[in-house]
Design a protein around this motif. Structure first.
Motif, mmCIF file in Angstrom:
data_model
loop_
_atom_site.group_PDB
_atom_site.id
_atom_site.type_symbol
_atom_site.label_atom_id
_atom_site.label_comp_id
_atom_site.label_asym_id
_atom_site.label_seq_id
_atom_site.Cartn_x
_atom_site.Cartn_y
_atom_site.Cartn_z
ATOM 1 N N SER A 5 30.011 44.337 43.461
ATOM 2 C CA SER A 5 29.769 45.011 42.187
ATOM 3 C C SER A 5 30.951 44.826 41.238
ATOM 4 C CB SER A 5 29.501 46.490 42.424
ATOM 5 O OG SER A 5 30.633 47.108 42.988
ATOM 6 N N LEU A 6 30.637 44.868 39.976
ATOM 7 C CA LEU A 6 31.631 44.644 38.940
ATOM 8 C C LEU A 6 32.196 45.979 38.459
ATOM 9 C CD1 LEU A 6 32.629 42.043 37.556
ATOM 10 C CD2 LEU A 6 30.994 42.484 35.751
ATOM 11 N N PRO A 7 33.508 46.219 38.668
ATOM 12 C CA PRO A 7 34.113 47.452 38.154
ATOM 13 C C PRO A 7 33.983 47.533 36.630
ATOM 14 C CG PRO A 7 35.588 46.363 39.714
ATOM 15 C CD PRO A 7 34.467 45.400 39.413
ATOM 16 N N ALA A 8 34.050 48.739 36.094
ATOM 17 C CA ALA A 8 33.847 48.967 34.657
ATOM 18 C C ALA A 8 34.806 48.148 33.795
ATOM 19 C CB ALA A 8 33.979 50.450 34.337
ATOM 20 N N GLN A 9 36.086 48.112 34.148
ATOM 21 C CA GLN A 9 37.052 47.353 33.342
ATOM 22 C C GLN A 9 36.768 45.859 33.405
ATOM 23 O OE1 GLN A 9 41.100 48.715 34.488
ATOM 24 N NE2 GLN A 9 41.363 48.846 32.275
ATOM 25 N N ALA A 10 36.298 45.393 34.559
ATOM 26 C CA ALA A 10 35.956 43.979 34.680
ATOM 27 C C ALA A 10 34.745 43.660 33.811
ATOM 28 C CB ALA A 10 35.696 43.624 36.144
ATOM 29 N N GLN A 11 33.791 44.562 33.760
ATOM 30 C CA GLN A 11 32.621 44.372 32.901
ATOM 31 C C GLN A 11 33.049 44.316 31.441
ATOM 32 O OE1 GLN A 11 29.272 43.752 33.776
ATOM 33 N NE2 GLN A 11 29.351 43.203 31.617
ATOM 34 N N GLN A 12 33.996 45.178 31.063
ATOM 35 C CA GLN A 12 34.526 45.165 29.695
ATOM 36 C C GLN A 12 35.178 43.820 29.395
ATOM 37 O OE1 GLN A 12 37.652 48.040 28.967
ATOM 38 N NE2 GLN A 12 38.179 47.090 27.017
ATOM 39 N N LEU A 83 46.265 36.469 32.868
ATOM 40 C CA LEU A 83 45.434 36.063 34.005
ATOM 41 C C LEU A 83 45.515 37.084 35.139
ATOM 42 C CD1 LEU A 83 46.256 32.241 34.029
ATOM 43 C CD2 LEU A 83 44.074 33.310 33.364
ATOM 44 N N LEU A 84 46.711 37.590 35.369
ATOM 45 C CA LEU A 84 46.885 38.617 36.406
ATOM 46 C C LEU A 84 46.113 39.887 36.054
ATOM 47 C CD1 LEU A 84 50.702 38.211 37.144
ATOM 48 C CD2 LEU A 84 48.818 37.672 38.728
ATOM 49 N N ALA A 85 46.163 40.272 34.789
ATOM 50 C CA ALA A 85 45.432 41.473 34.356
ATOM 51 C C ALA A 85 43.941 41.300 34.612
ATOM 52 C CB ALA A 85 45.689 41.754 32.877
ATOM 53 N N LEU A 86 43.412 40.127 34.303
ATOM 54 C CA LEU A 86 41.992 39.867 34.523
ATOM 55 C C LEU A 86 41.646 39.822 36.007
ATOM 56 C CD1 LEU A 86 41.465 37.224 31.733
ATOM 57 C CD2 LEU A 86 40.525 39.556 31.796
#
Length: 140
Positions: A5-12, A83-86
């Protein structure tokens, strides 16, 4: 594509990156994402936490709480911090089982960055991923 599943921040992040088609636009957004990294404690910027295999200095720490992992990272290079943040918005808060199933290259492909990452940065990201896997195997 992975079933994790995709966490909310990753979806953003995914939504933001999919709005832009050119590398120039995505690179500017990537630099803005560098500011999303949690502040990395200066005392943690030591050789023990350094990721070997990166051209610039990269530090990574990890801890597990209630069955999920949380990673913190930093780098001297702003683009690499982006890149690390992503990477971290995609992997933080998931279990070791989910993390083992995750295709990180697919994540960067979805963001439209996979073909734009230089081979040296890609090698650095692979070194970070290997370090993550090693930290997950260490006794907690």
């Amino acid at each position: 594509m992975t079933s994790v599943s995709l966490p909310a921040q990753a979806q953003q992040a995914l939504s933001e990156f999919q709005q832009y088609k050119s590398w120039e636009q995505r690179s500017r957004l990537l630099l803005r994402w560098a500011e999303h990294l949690e502040p990395f404690p200066s005392e943690a910027q030591c050789e023990t936490n350094r990721v070997l295999g990166c051209e610039t200095k990269v530090w990574l720490t990890a801890h597990q709480c209630k069955g999920v992992w949380h990673f913190q990272a930093s780098s001297e290079a702003r683009l690499l911090r982006g890149l690390l943040a992503l990477l971290l918005v995609r992997i933080n808060g998931i279990s070791a089982t989910e993390l083992a199933q995750l295709d990180v290259q697919d994540w960067f492909q979805q963001l439209g960055l996979a073909h734009q990452i230089s081979s040296s940065r890609n090698n650095g990201l692979n070194a970070v991923i290997q370090r993550i896997q090693k930290l997950m195997q260490a006794p907690v």
